[in-house]
Design a protein around this motif. Structure first.
Motif, PDB file in Angstrom:
ATOM      1  N   THR A   1       0.850  -1.192   0.000  1.00 25.69           N
ATOM      2  CA  THR A   1       0.000   0.000   0.000  1.00 25.69           C
ATOM      3  C   THR A   1       0.880   1.234   0.000  1.00 25.69           C
ATOM      4  OG1 THR A   1      -1.796  -1.123   1.175  1.00 25.69           O
ATOM      5  CG2 THR A   1      -1.796   1.278   1.215  1.00 25.69           C
ATOM      6  N   THR A   2       0.601   2.136  -0.933  1.00 29.82           N
ATOM      7  CA  THR A   2       1.339   3.393  -1.033  1.00 29.82           C
ATOM      8  C   THR A   2       0.430   4.539  -0.615  1.00 29.82           C
ATOM      9  OG1 THR A   2       2.726   2.582  -2.837  1.00 29.82           O
ATOM     10  CG2 THR A   2       2.539   4.965  -2.608  1.00 29.82           C
ATOM     11  N   THR A   3       0.956   5.415   0.229  1.00 38.69           N
ATOM     12  CA  THR A   3       0.212   6.603   0.670  1.00 38.69           C
ATOM     13  C   THR A   3       0.813   7.832   0.007  1.00 38.69           C
ATOM     14  OG1 THR A   3      -0.243   5.573   2.815  1.00 38.69           O
ATOM     15  CG2 THR A   3      -0.515   7.954   2.664  1.00 38.69           C
TER      16      THR A   3
ATOM     17  N   ASN B   1      -5.540  14.698  -3.671  1.00 37.47           N
ATOM     18  CA  ASN B   1      -6.256  13.427  -3.627  1.00 37.47           C
ATOM     19  C   ASN B   1      -6.448  12.865  -5.043  1.00 37.47           C
ATOM     20  OD1 ASN B   1      -6.423  13.896  -0.932  1.00 37.47           O
ATOM     21  ND2 ASN B   1      -8.640  14.241  -0.878  1.00 37.47           N
TER      22      ASN B   1
ATOM     23  N   ASP C   1      -8.132   6.561   2.609  1.00 37.03           N
ATOM     24  CA  ASP C   1      -7.339   6.335   3.815  1.00 37.03           C
ATOM     25  C   ASP C   1      -8.260   6.322   5.031  1.00 37.03           C
ATOM     26  OD1 ASP C   1      -8.016   8.961   4.216  1.00 37.03           O
ATOM     27  OD2 ASP C   1      -5.985   9.760   3.936  1.00 37.03           O
ATOM     28  N   SER C   2      -7.680   6.375   6.203  1.00 37.45           N
ATOM     29  CA  SER C   2      -8.485   6.291   7.436  1.00 37.45           C
ATOM     30  C   SER C   2      -9.412   7.486   7.609  1.00 37.45           C
ATOM     31  CB  SER C   2      -7.550   6.168   8.648  1.00 37.45           C
ATOM     32  OG  SER C   2      -6.653   7.262   8.695  1.00 37.45           O
TER      33      SER C   2
ATOM     34  N   ARG D   1      -6.331   8.752  -0.846  1.00 40.99           N
ATOM     35  CA  ARG D   1      -4.905   9.073  -0.783  1.00 40.99           C
ATOM     36  C   ARG D   1      -4.025   7.817  -0.672  1.00 40.99           C
ATOM     37  NH1 ARG D   1      -3.746  14.058  -0.648  1.00 40.99           N
ATOM     38  NH2 ARG D   1      -1.611  13.628   0.038  1.00 40.99           N
ATOM     39  N   GLU D   2      -4.624   6.674  -0.934  1.00 37.70           N
ATOM     40  CA  GLU D   2      -3.845   5.442  -0.880  1.00 37.70           C
ATOM     41  C   GLU D   2      -4.074   4.626  -2.155  1.00 37.70           C
ATOM     42  OE1 GLU D   2      -4.701   3.250   2.641  1.00 37.70           O
ATOM     43  OE2 GLU D   2      -3.607   4.617   3.952  1.00 37.70           O
TER      44      GLU D   2
ATOM     45  N   ASP E   1      -3.427   0.523  -3.506  1.00 38.23           N
ATOM     46  CA  ASP E   1      -3.021  -0.866  -3.273  1.00 38.23           C
ATOM     47  C   ASP E   1      -2.396  -1.429  -4.544  1.00 38.23           C
ATOM     48  OD1 ASP E   1      -3.760  -1.029  -0.657  1.00 38.23           O
ATOM     49  OD2 ASP E   1      -5.715  -1.934  -1.035  1.00 38.23           O
TER      50      ASP E   1
END
Length: 523
Positions: free
Chosen positions: A182-184, A191, A275-276, A281-282, A284
């Motif tokens: 996973t890349t943030t 975004n 994201d959380s 913003r992530e 996979d």
């Protein structure tokens, strides 16, 4: 009764190879949901092989070309079109039998995407398919002789042995290895609205056999172009290097095996996710590698080279067996530094991404080793000062030549060469030039065929007493240039041990001109 002790020797022999080059050509309609095509930006393709069927005298290969095209629409935005071209290719392989082992290698030589009109694109590609054929066979070779219990009726046999280093395919195995990461996005990146373009490439892949498992490590390079979130947001890109390592269970594998492993990316997927905080913003990354493993085992064999009896007439039956021995296992690194100038080099603001592929054009065996010629096909994606065409790409071929040292190589040597790209970078220099640095890995396994005469059977008969009596009981002999103690003992109906004892020799070596006393054995 004399009996030969035999060993079954399993051998893999190269029968040859055949190459076929196919041209794929198809037109594709742009879906109604997508903009008209104004300019091509990027194109990429991957070959997927679905089946390889071995038929008598030919191999039928089925597969497909999966392609992606990034284009600028008439309204200025970027869009991606993807599709596939299926193919089925029969390749004639003279002498091929259904039991033979077939290996297939493939390469996408060229891919061109063109604009027919704003709603129709053409895709053309050249694919090279190379079939390599091995066959397996078994030979029963004499390794010892059994004369039973010692008695006057038992043949008194002298044996000459020789050692032979051979290599054979001990294991073939296919397996897959999965990479997930996973890349943030970094804080300065907007975004993700939607992903436009993805690439995954392998770098610096290395494999190592261990007892019961295959070790694997390398890097997965991920490059993504995406549309930023919000009206008027610019096109964005990110590039990540994902290191990976792991192991695959292969129960019959041992550490001393010599590997020839090809690794292909057979599945790759990148998906944006929140994201959380619920913001996109992530990403996979999901990749599956296929490892096609062939492992050789080296073995030192002791074979019967010759035998005779001092109290029997022996008749030997011989045959020829061809083995392979490892001539060299060489991992070479070829470093290349080249300056190139692009048509729009003066308008380049920033290099976004560079990627490449190693293509071998020719290999030539010479006295000093294997000469390899090829190119690195380098693709560079860059930003320009032209607002109407801010993202552009260029493809350049950088030639290279490298000598892989392989002492003893000749035109009969079987070379298995596996090229790879370990490192590639492109940097803007002064004067509108770009400096490309790369490191190519050239993994060579060279096998040398060795054909040897082997003893396959032996029969015995009573000694010809008349011929034996004609031989003198004792004789003086001067060693000739082609002589050995074995040849002398066999010719004069004696044994090496008797010659050594009679003449007070310290070892089994003699040289031309030595004088020997030879005493006939009367066993």
């Amino acid at each position: 009764m004399l009996e030969l002790v035999k060993k079954n020797i399993h051998m893999n022999r190269w029968k040859g190879y055949a190459t076929s080059q196919i041209t794929l050509d198809d037109d594709f309609i742009v879906p109604d949901s997508m903009d008209d095509v104004d300019q091509m930006i990027l194109s990429s393709g991957e070959i997927t092989i679905d089946s390889v069927k071995n038929q008598t005298e030919r191999v039928v290969v089925r597969g497909k070309l999966d392609f992606m095209i990034l284009y600028r629409g008439a309204e200025g935005g970027l869009q991606t079109l993807s599709g596939s071209i299926n193919f089925e290719e029969p390749i004639n392989v003279p002498g091929l039998e259904e039991r033979d082992i077939v290996q297939l290698a493939w390469e996408l030589e060229d891919l061109n995407a063109g604009i027919i009109n704003s709603r129709k694109l053409s895709v053309k590609a050249i694919v090279t398919l190379t079939v390599k054929v091995e066959t397996s066979c078994d030979v029963n070779a004499a390794v010892d002789v059994d004369t039973g219990s010692a008695s006057s009726d038992v043949p008194m046999v002298e044996t000459l042995r020789r050692n032979l280093d051979v290599v054979s395919v001990a294991l073939r195995h296919k397996d897959t290895f999965r990479i997930k990461d996973t890349t943030t996005l970094s804080g300065n990146k907007p975004n993700i609205d939607h992903i436009l373009w993805t690439e995954m490439k392998l770098r610096s892949v290395a494999t190592r056999p261990m007892d019961g498992k295959m070790m694997l490590d390398g890097e997965l390079l991920v490059f993504v172009i995406y549309q930023g979130e919000g009206e008027g947001a610019p096109i964005q890109w990110i590039e990540e290097s994902i290191p990976f390592s792991g192991e695959l269970d292969v129960p019959d594998m041992t550490e001393d095996m010599v590997p020839v492993v090809t690794v292909h990316l057979i599945h790759k997927d990148i998906e944006a996710k929140p994201d959380s905080d619920g913001e996109m913003r992530e990403m996979d990354a999901d990749a599956v590698l296929e490892l096609d493993m062939k492992l050789y085992r080296e073995e030192n064999m002791e074979l019967l080279n010759d035998l005779y009896s001092t109290n029997r007439e022996l008749t030997l039956q011989t045959g020829e067996a061809c083995f392979d021995k490892i001539l060299t296992k060489n991992m070479s690194k070829c470093k290349i530094v080249e300056k190139i100038s692009l048509d729009q080099a003066d308008r380049i603001l920033q290099i976004c991404h560079s990627e490449g592929a190693v293509k071998i054009d020719d290999t030539e065996i010479k006295e000093d080793g294997l000469h390899v010629e090829g190119v690195i096909e380098v693709r560079i994606l860059y930003m320009t000062s032209d607002d109407s065409q801010p993202i552009q790409s260029a493809v350049e071929d950088i030639p290279f030549h490298y000598l892989i040292e392989a002492p003893g190589i000749n035109d009969k040597t079987i070379c298995q060469l596996n090229p790879g790209l370990e490192q590639l970078s492109a940097v803007m220099m002064g004067g509108g030039t770009i400096e490309v640095k790369s490191t190519i890995s050239l993994d060579l396994l060279a096998l040398q065929p060795v054909c040897q005469q082997i003893i396959t059977n032996a029969s015995e008969a009573p000694m010809d007493l008349n011929s034996l009596q004609k031989l003198p009981g004792i004789v003086g002999y001067i060693v000739q240039p082609e002589d050995s103690l074995w040849k002398i003992a066999k010719k004069f109906h004696t044994t090496i041990d008797t010659i050594i004892a009679t003449n007070g020799l310290t070892d089994k070596s003699v040289k031309p001109g030595d004088r020997l006393i030879l005493v006939k054995e009367l066993s």
